[in-house]
Design a protein around this motif. Sequence first.
Motif, PDB file in Angstrom:
ATOM      1  N   ASP A   1       0.854  -1.188   0.000  1.00 51.61           N
ATOM      2  CA  ASP A   1       0.000   0.000   0.000  1.00 51.61           C
ATOM      3  C   ASP A   1       0.889   1.236   0.000  1.00 51.61           C
ATOM      4  N   GLY A   2       0.677   2.096  -1.011  1.00 51.12           N
ATOM      5  CA  GLY A   2       1.498   3.296  -1.079  1.00 51.12           C
ATOM      6  C   GLY A   2       0.929   4.405  -1.922  1.00 51.12           C
ATOM      7  N   HIS A   3      -0.305   4.264  -2.382  1.00 50.63           N
ATOM      8  CA  HIS A   3      -0.903   5.272  -3.251  1.00 50.63           C
ATOM      9  C   HIS A   3      -2.080   5.991  -2.601  1.00 50.63           C
ATOM     10  N   SER A   4      -2.179   5.924  -1.293  1.00 51.47           N
ATOM     11  CA  SER A   4      -3.145   6.727  -0.517  1.00 51.47           C
ATOM     12  C   SER A   4      -4.574   6.539  -0.989  1.00 51.47           C
ATOM     13  N   GLY A   5      -4.936   5.314  -1.316  1.00 50.07           N
ATOM     14  CA  GLY A   5      -6.313   5.026  -1.665  1.00 50.07           C
ATOM     15  C   GLY A   5      -6.711   5.342  -3.086  1.00 50.07           C
ATOM     16  N   THR A   6      -5.820   5.885  -3.908  1.00 48.52           N
ATOM     17  CA  THR A   6      -6.136   6.152  -5.312  1.00 48.52           C
ATOM     18  C   THR A   6      -5.752   4.961  -6.177  1.00 48.52           C
ATOM     19  N   ALA A   7      -6.436   4.816  -7.291  1.00 49.65           N
ATOM     20  CA  ALA A   7      -6.254   3.641  -8.138  1.00 49.65           C
ATOM     21  C   ALA A   7      -4.848   3.593  -8.726  1.00 49.65           C
ATOM     22  N   VAL A   8      -4.319   2.374  -8.843  1.00 51.51           N
ATOM     23  CA  VAL A   8      -3.023   2.137  -9.482  1.00 51.51           C
ATOM     24  C   VAL A   8      -3.293   1.858 -10.956  1.00 51.51           C
ATOM     25  N   ARG A   9      -2.828   2.764 -11.823  1.00 52.76           N
ATOM     26  CA  ARG A   9      -3.159   2.669 -13.246  1.00 52.76           C
ATOM     27  C   ARG A   9      -2.102   1.928 -14.064  1.00 52.76           C
ATOM     28  N   SER A  10      -0.873   1.936 -13.633  1.00 57.17           N
ATOM     29  CA  SER A  10       0.190   1.261 -14.388  1.00 57.17           C
ATOM     30  C   SER A  10       1.145   0.606 -13.408  1.00 57.17           C
ATOM     31  N   ILE A  11       1.729  -0.495 -13.852  1.00 59.76           N
ATOM     32  CA  ILE A  11       2.634  -1.258 -13.002  1.00 59.76           C
ATOM     33  C   ILE A  11       3.617  -1.991 -13.899  1.00 59.76           C
ATOM     34  N   ALA A  12       4.873  -2.122 -13.438  1.00 61.92           N
ATOM     35  CA  ALA A  12       5.898  -2.771 -14.264  1.00 61.92           C
ATOM     36  C   ALA A  12       6.985  -3.336 -13.376  1.00 61.92           C
ATOM     37  N   PHE A  13       7.408  -4.563 -13.680  1.00 64.78           N
ATOM     38  CA  PHE A  13       8.552  -5.184 -13.029  1.00 64.78           C
ATOM     39  C   PHE A  13       9.840  -4.677 -13.674  1.00 64.78           C
ATOM     40  N   ASP A  14      10.911  -4.731 -12.891  1.00 69.13           N
ATOM     41  CA  ASP A  14      12.246  -4.498 -13.426  1.00 69.13           C
ATOM     42  C   ASP A  14      12.766  -5.834 -13.931  1.00 69.13           C
ATOM     43  N   LYS A  15      12.548  -6.088 -15.227  1.00 72.40           N
ATOM     44  CA  LYS A  15      12.907  -7.367 -15.827  1.00 72.40           C
ATOM     45  C   LYS A  15      14.311  -7.369 -16.410  1.00 72.40           C
ATOM     46  N   LEU A  16      15.063  -6.288 -16.184  1.00 75.30           N
ATOM     47  CA  LEU A  16      16.405  -6.212 -16.763  1.00 75.30           C
ATOM     48  C   LEU A  16      17.397  -7.080 -16.026  1.00 75.30           C
ATOM     49  N   GLY A  17      17.167  -7.310 -14.735  1.00 75.15           N
ATOM     50  CA  GLY A  17      18.047  -8.177 -13.969  1.00 75.15           C
ATOM     51  C   GLY A  17      19.342  -7.492 -13.579  1.00 75.15           C
ATOM     52  N   GLN A  18      20.174  -8.241 -12.903  1.00 77.62           N
ATOM     53  CA  GLN A  18      21.458  -7.707 -12.464  1.00 77.62           C
ATOM     54  C   GLN A  18      22.449  -7.600 -13.612  1.00 77.62           C
ATOM     55  N   SER A  19      22.279  -8.384 -14.643  1.00 77.21           N
ATOM     56  CA  SER A  19      23.165  -8.335 -15.802  1.00 77.21           C
ATOM     57  C   SER A  19      22.336  -8.175 -17.055  1.00 77.21           C
ATOM     58  N   GLN A  20      23.004  -7.858 -18.144  1.00 72.96           N
ATOM     59  CA  GLN A  20      22.296  -7.592 -19.377  1.00 72.96           C
ATOM     60  C   GLN A  20      21.676  -8.857 -19.957  1.00 72.96           C
ATOM     61  N   ASN A  21      22.244 -10.021 -19.675  1.00 75.00           N
ATOM     62  CA  ASN A  21      21.746 -11.260 -20.239  1.00 75.00           C
ATOM     63  C   ASN A  21      20.791 -11.982 -19.312  1.00 75.00           C
ATOM     64  N   ASP A  22      20.555 -11.416 -18.134  1.00 72.08           N
ATOM     65  CA  ASP A  22      19.667 -12.060 -17.169  1.00 72.08           C
ATOM     66  C   ASP A  22      18.290 -11.470 -17.317  1.00 72.08           C
ATOM     67  N   ASN A  23      17.289 -12.305 -17.572  1.00 73.77           N
ATOM     68  CA  ASN A  23      15.931 -11.843 -17.769  1.00 73.77           C
ATOM     69  C   ASN A  23      15.049 -12.080 -16.563  1.00 73.77           C
ATOM     70  N   SER A  24      15.619 -12.409 -15.455  1.00 72.14           N
ATOM     71  CA  SER A  24      14.842 -12.622 -14.248  1.00 72.14           C
ATOM     72  C   SER A  24      14.668 -11.316 -13.492  1.00 72.14           C
ATOM     73  N   SER A  25      13.690 -11.303 -12.624  1.00 71.80           N
ATOM     74  CA  SER A  25      13.406 -10.092 -11.870  1.00 71.80           C
ATOM     75  C   SER A  25      14.461  -9.874 -10.805  1.00 71.80           C
ATOM     76  N   CYS A  26      14.900  -8.622 -10.684  1.00 73.76           N
ATOM     77  CA  CYS A  26      15.919  -8.319  -9.682  1.00 73.76           C
ATOM     78  C   CYS A  26      15.289  -7.780  -8.411  1.00 73.76           C
ATOM     79  N   GLY A  27      13.975  -7.876  -8.277  1.00 76.34           N
ATOM     80  CA  GLY A  27      13.333  -7.537  -7.019  1.00 76.34           C
ATOM     81  C   GLY A  27      12.757  -6.152  -6.944  1.00 76.34           C
ATOM     82  N   ARG A  28      12.651  -5.424  -8.058  1.00 78.10           N
ATOM     83  CA  ARG A  28      12.090  -4.082  -8.027  1.00 78.10           C
ATOM     84  C   ARG A  28      10.798  -4.028  -8.834  1.00 78.10           C
ATOM     85  N   LEU A  29       9.939  -3.125  -8.417  1.00 75.54           N
ATOM     86  CA  LEU A  29       8.647  -2.943  -9.049  1.00 75.54           C
ATOM     87  C   LEU A  29       8.305  -1.470  -9.013  1.00 75.54           C
ATOM     88  N   ALA A  30       7.777  -0.935 -10.109  1.00 70.68           N
ATOM     89  CA  ALA A  30       7.361   0.466 -10.193  1.00 70.68           C
ATOM     90  C   ALA A  30       5.869   0.516 -10.458  1.00 70.68           C
TER      91      ALA A  30
END
Length: 814
Positions: free
Chosen positions: A176-205
């Motif tokens: 919870d972090g948007h103070s009750g307003t709707a979340v319109r867009s969401i995206a994982f950080d799929k770049l990973g720790q390296s350029q060839n790694d396609n796994s999630s590095c644990g971040r979300l926007a």
Amino acid sequence: MQHTYLRYECADAFSLCTSSSSSTAPSSNSILAFLPPSSSKTKKTQQASTTATPPILATAGSQCIGYDLRQNLPCMKLAHRERLSGGLGTGRALNSDEIVCIDVSSSGGEDDVGGALVATGWVDGSIRIFTLHSNEISKRGGSSSSHKNLGMVHSLLQENEEYDDDFVSRDPLVLDGHSGTAVRSIAFDKLGQSQNDNSSCGRLASGGVDGSVVVWDIIAETGLFRLLGHRGAITDVAFVKPGGTGLVLFDGLVTSSLDGMVKVWDLNAQCCTQTIASHRGEVLCAAATRLGMSFVAGGGGGEEGQKEEERWRLVTGSADGQVRVWNVAEPRRLAQDSESMELVTTGENPNSPNNDTNTPSSTADDDEVCHYMGSLIPPPNVSTSNDKVGSVHFHPNGRHVGVCRVNSKAIDLYYVRSTAESFKKRQRRLRRRREKEGKAAAAGGGKVVEDTTSKKSKKRGILDDASSDEDENEKGGDTTTPLDAVEKSILENASLSPDTIKAGDEFEYRGTIRATHKIRGFAFAPSTHKGVIQVVCALATNALEVHSLSKSKTDDDDDEDKKKNKEAIVSFQTEKQSTLDMYGHPTGIRSIALSSDDALACTVSKNMAKVWNVVNRSCIRSLTLTSSSSGSKKSAAVSYYGLCAAFLPGNTHFIVGTREGHILIIDIASGDIIYTEKDAHDGAVWALDLRRPTAEQETMSLVTGSADKSVKFWDIERQDEDEGHPGHPMVVHARTLQMTDDVVAVRYSNASDPTKRLVFVSTLDSTVKVFFDDTLRFFLSLYGHKLPALAVDASDDDTILASGGADKTIKIWG
């Protein structure tokens, strides 16, 4: 004295394939997402996973439903269990809030290869992340999936031993972090720790309607920081990491908003490094991707296995109808800092005058990340519109991009050329430019050459920026594209240098996918097979369509030169592969009826009726309410608009009242309309009810209320052998009760004694009138609703009557 009341909780929801914007949920560009393809160590399974299409998740109200596109069947359902404060209820009721957006990433764990993380943004401002293990995805999304797997996730209805209790009762991660307003867009950080790694590095926007952007650490289950700067709702967020060759890496985030701005954020400094304000209107979508990785086999580009220099591209769509392309590069200031650090590590002096990194002053351009490359313009022979650009998405391999406009049925597909192909395209454009300048110089003389090179060179560059390869298309001739959209794109491209690689050099138009209805969202299938690109479209009619773009080569037999040179005409064709529309109504549901044993449910909408299995919420039969054409072959089938329905005793047939005034009886087993009572009423049949047979009366009776101000009573009999369907039920008119207003609802009482049975009739004057069934004598009239009562029902002992009105009130009468 303490009273005990029954508590009703939402057990499950169904009949929704994909949801769109509503009064509470804003529109979003991310309503579809594919689960990551399953990976394995063996080569055979890897080849199978690249060609097989994984399940796709679609937002459906308060749930995410997964579909197996190979079988066109639902295979998974994700939802949140609502836990009320105070310990009330079971704690397993379905959350009534709506899901706005969705994104999927691989779990990235070594112990669970092939698992997935599903992030959902909700109307209440919360983000819920579901964890799916690889065995759960293969179990419910494989070829062995069936109807019984649907609906058993987070449901209060009866459960089966076959279902994994951990999967059913697992709680998602709630942020919870948007103070009750709707979340319109969401995206994982799929770049990973390296350029060839396609796994999630644990971040979300996540971006909210309030204009705030929050970056989350899903491993620590906390928010990292909040980015403020937009004054409108966030429409899209995307992580970018251009460069990567120096010691200092740029870690960025691109956000687009309805305030007409596109901002680039430096996540290391937690500040905005660039604001793009050149859009004329709201920026409704944005997509960024990384090019230069090894191409996916069969990607349709013909460069399988090749590698090139890494490059980033950003595509934005705004309300002015233009699709702009931006080159995302590492800021010059950061590149200079990286070079200085490399000099320090090697022992050299970075302030030495011999070093190029020693710059006397810095400008604002040193912090720019996105550089304008031009806009995407379809060829002149392709019809397009100047409507708002609703959504833009890249293929997972980065070689294709799709553009869809608001309230449109078409998706324009473009192919992203490689660096070598883009360079060749630029060389051809510059060669044509020099040829035009030479012709103009020969026609106008030396003085004209100077004028054209100084004053009109910019205009020639504009004409040369057309996406077509032919000179005739570059002259701006007769086109079906609106002139205002073309002129806007040309004026914006005028400031670009003709020597740079433009959007027309890098993006090639491939084809247009045309759906049967308006498109609310789309997504590219991650797997490709023999160069075929699959696109899944979410339609406004509560259905999904799968389209494909394939390459076909046709040799010109009449041209001998082409045969000698082994050249072929390469063309691309689009084709609709399948449609998934059985599990949802295209329009609003007008009536729902339950069978006597509560095993089946019947729902009726505009010219559509569906029969559902209540246990697993699967659609058993989908019927179109149309009359079979009889007589002349030229007579077309007539569709009926269903308004009310009820099951007949035995639960093998159900009866439907239509807006045209007809009464239909449908056989569930065959799905045919076995009897039609045409013109049963002169107006719409708004309500109907059945009187069940009793010991005193073994016959069945039907009562219907219509807009023709009448209530009619019908006897249900069996059809004779001379009828069309012998042995099946039919209705015979018995009595008529004339009213003074339109009848909105009608209902029998539950008394078994015919002399005590009552008939409740709700009319348009907001009253509920009560009549005796045997004599149709008026008994009493109930006043109290400010608007007509749309539904009435009596208790089993006929002591209490409940009525629900259009004034949003429910009244209990005793």
